[in-house]
Each structure stands twice: as structure tokens, then as C-alpha cells.
Enzyme design. Structure first.
Site, PDB file in Angstrom:
ATOM      1  N   CYS A 142      -6.837  -1.091   9.186  1.00  0.00           N
ATOM      2  CA  CYS A 142      -5.484  -1.087   8.595  1.00  0.00           C
ATOM      3  C   CYS A 142      -5.161   0.276   7.989  1.00  0.00           C
ATOM      4  O   CYS A 142      -4.116   0.852   8.261  1.00  0.00           O
ATOM      5  CB  CYS A 142      -5.371  -2.123   7.474  1.00  0.00           C
ATOM      6  SG  CYS A 142      -5.569  -3.797   8.023  1.00  0.00           S
ATOM      7  N   HIS A 150      -0.468  -5.684   3.143  1.00  0.00           N
ATOM      8  CA  HIS A 150      -1.613  -6.559   3.380  1.00  0.00           C
ATOM      9  C   HIS A 150      -1.237  -7.991   3.014  1.00  0.00           C
ATOM     10  O   HIS A 150      -0.701  -8.229   1.934  1.00  0.00           O
ATOM     11  CB  HIS A 150      -2.800  -6.120   2.521  1.00  0.00           C
ATOM     12  CG  HIS A 150      -3.733  -5.194   3.236  1.00  0.00           C
ATOM     13  ND1 HIS A 150      -4.076  -3.952   2.741  1.00  0.00           N
ATOM     14  CD2 HIS A 150      -4.408  -5.345   4.407  1.00  0.00           C
ATOM     15  CE1 HIS A 150      -4.921  -3.375   3.592  1.00  0.00           C
ATOM     16  NE2 HIS A 150      -5.140  -4.207   4.608  1.00  0.00           N
ATOM     17  N   GLU A 196       0.838  -1.206   0.000  1.00  0.00           N
ATOM     18  CA  GLU A 196       0.000   0.000   0.000  1.00  0.00           C
ATOM     19  C   GLU A 196       0.877   1.262   0.000  1.00  0.00           C
ATOM     20  O   GLU A 196       1.757   1.389   0.827  1.00  0.00           O
ATOM     21  CB  GLU A 196      -0.908   0.005   1.241  1.00  0.00           C
ATOM     22  CG  GLU A 196      -1.765  -1.239   1.420  1.00  0.00           C
ATOM     23  CD  GLU A 196      -2.907  -1.363   0.415  1.00  0.00           C
ATOM     24  OE1 GLU A 196      -3.113  -0.434  -0.401  1.00  0.00           O
ATOM     25  OE2 GLU A 196      -3.606  -2.395   0.459  1.00  0.00           O
TER      26      GLU A 196
END
Length: 196
Positions: A144, A163, A82
Site C-alpha cells: 500500500c 486504509h 494517510e
């Protein structure tokens, strides 16, 4: 020694064992070489508590980097890197049945914060056998993403979110720990190049 901080998350919904925390524990057993002092913590799947813990990490330990590992329940054999955290849109209830007021992480914060780590470069430079790795700019507006945004905010962008898929017969904690180790060592290579 460079201090780095790693967090995974506790149980939530049907995930009585959260693969993110199992992966972080495995990584901690493996280590990252003698220059990296590795601290780990399990964060609760609770917005406010997770944010308080992240604030504490940054103010007391001041790590070089904080790596958050989350569970992407929609994937089977994919690790997602991410790039940025988003400030708004947190409407989903946490493990205590709450969500942040106004669906917002930081009232005075920017819309999104980018990590100082170039996750796209990382994604291009890395491969993990038996696992697809993808690059993402949307971490999904749950704990998250919320934690990631808070960490980017307090740590001036020196945080990453990775993730991982749920545990399965082919995706073991050991396998995820090894995959994380590969990814993190590549991240430190990137950090080193920036410092030179």
C-alpha cells in the site's frame, strides 16, 4: 468531466477477499455524481506489478486524482487517512515472495512525498457513523505504502491512500463503499476550493 482513478488490492495471505477492492467496487456502483468519471482497477499485492500499473495510470489516463484503498489488517473498525508515502524500508515479501531491491521504491526519489490533499483537514471535517477515522503519517511499508509513494511520485502529489479494515459482520462492503463515498466527496470539495 474530471477523471479520477481508484484502486484496491487483490487477495493476499489469509485475506482471500480483500476489503479494499470490495470497497472500491461498491464505490463504483454508487458513483460520485455526474462530474466525476470514475475508473477502478484491482492491483496485485506485488511490488513491481503494482508500480507498473500506477505508472500506466498516470501516463495514459492522467487523472485529476488517484485514490488508493488498502487493507489495514490490524484494525477492526478504523479507517486511516494517510498523508505521505515513504521511499525506503520495504523488506516484507509480496505475494510472489519478492521485495524491492534495497527496500527502495524510487532510486532517485525523495525520502517521503506528501499528498497535495490535506488529510488532517479532511480528518477534522469528516465523520462516518459506526467507524473511527484516524489521521496517519506512516502507511506501514508494505505494498500500500509502496504504491502510494509511486503514485505520489508519478502524479506530483495528486494521490491519496485510505486504509480500510477487513470485512466483518459489522463492516460490510456496502458500508465501506458508503464511507469511501463520504470521504471522497469531501476530498473533491477540498480540490474545488484550491482551484477557486
Amino acid at each position: 468531466k474530471h477523471l479520477s482513478f481508484f484502486s484496491g488490492f487483490g487477495p493476499f495471505r489469509q485475506y482471500l477477499v480483500n476489503s479494499s477492492w470490495e470497497a472500491v467496487k461498491e464505490l463504483s456502483k454508487r458513483g460520485l455524481g455526474k462530474n466525476i468519471d470514475l475508473h477502478i482497477l484491482q492491483l496485485p499485492v506485488v511490488y513491481q506489478k503494482a508500480k507498473e500499473q500506477v505508472f500506466k495510470i498516470w501516463t495514459t489516463l492522467q487523472p485529476l486524482l488517484t485514490v488508493h484503498v488498502g487493507l489495514a489488517s490490524s484494525t477492526k473498525t478504523v479507517i486511516i487517512l494517510e498523508q505521505c508515502g515513504k521511499n525506503k524500508g520495504y523488506r516484507e515479501m509480496d505475494a510472489c515472495g519478492f521485495h524491492p531491491e534495497g527496500g527502495c521504491c524510487m532510486l532517485d526519489g525523495p525520502e517521503k512525498i506528501e499528498s497535495t490533499i490535506n488529510m488532517k483537514t479532511l480528518w477534522k471535517n469528516i465523520s462516518v457513523e459506526g467507524m473511527d477515522i484516524i489521521f496517519s503519517r506512516d502507511a506501514g511499508r508494505y505494498i500500500c505504502d509502496y504504491t502510494y509513494y509511486a503514485s505520489l511520485y508519478y502524479g506530483n502529489g495528486r494521490a491519496v491512500l485510505i486504509h480500510v479494515p477487513p470485512l466483518s459482520q459489522s463492516v460490510t462492503a456496502d458500508f465501506l463503499g458508503k464511507a469511501l463515498q463520504t470521504i471522497i466527496l469531501e476530498i473533491f470539495k477540498q480540490c474545488g476550493e484550491e482551484r477557486e
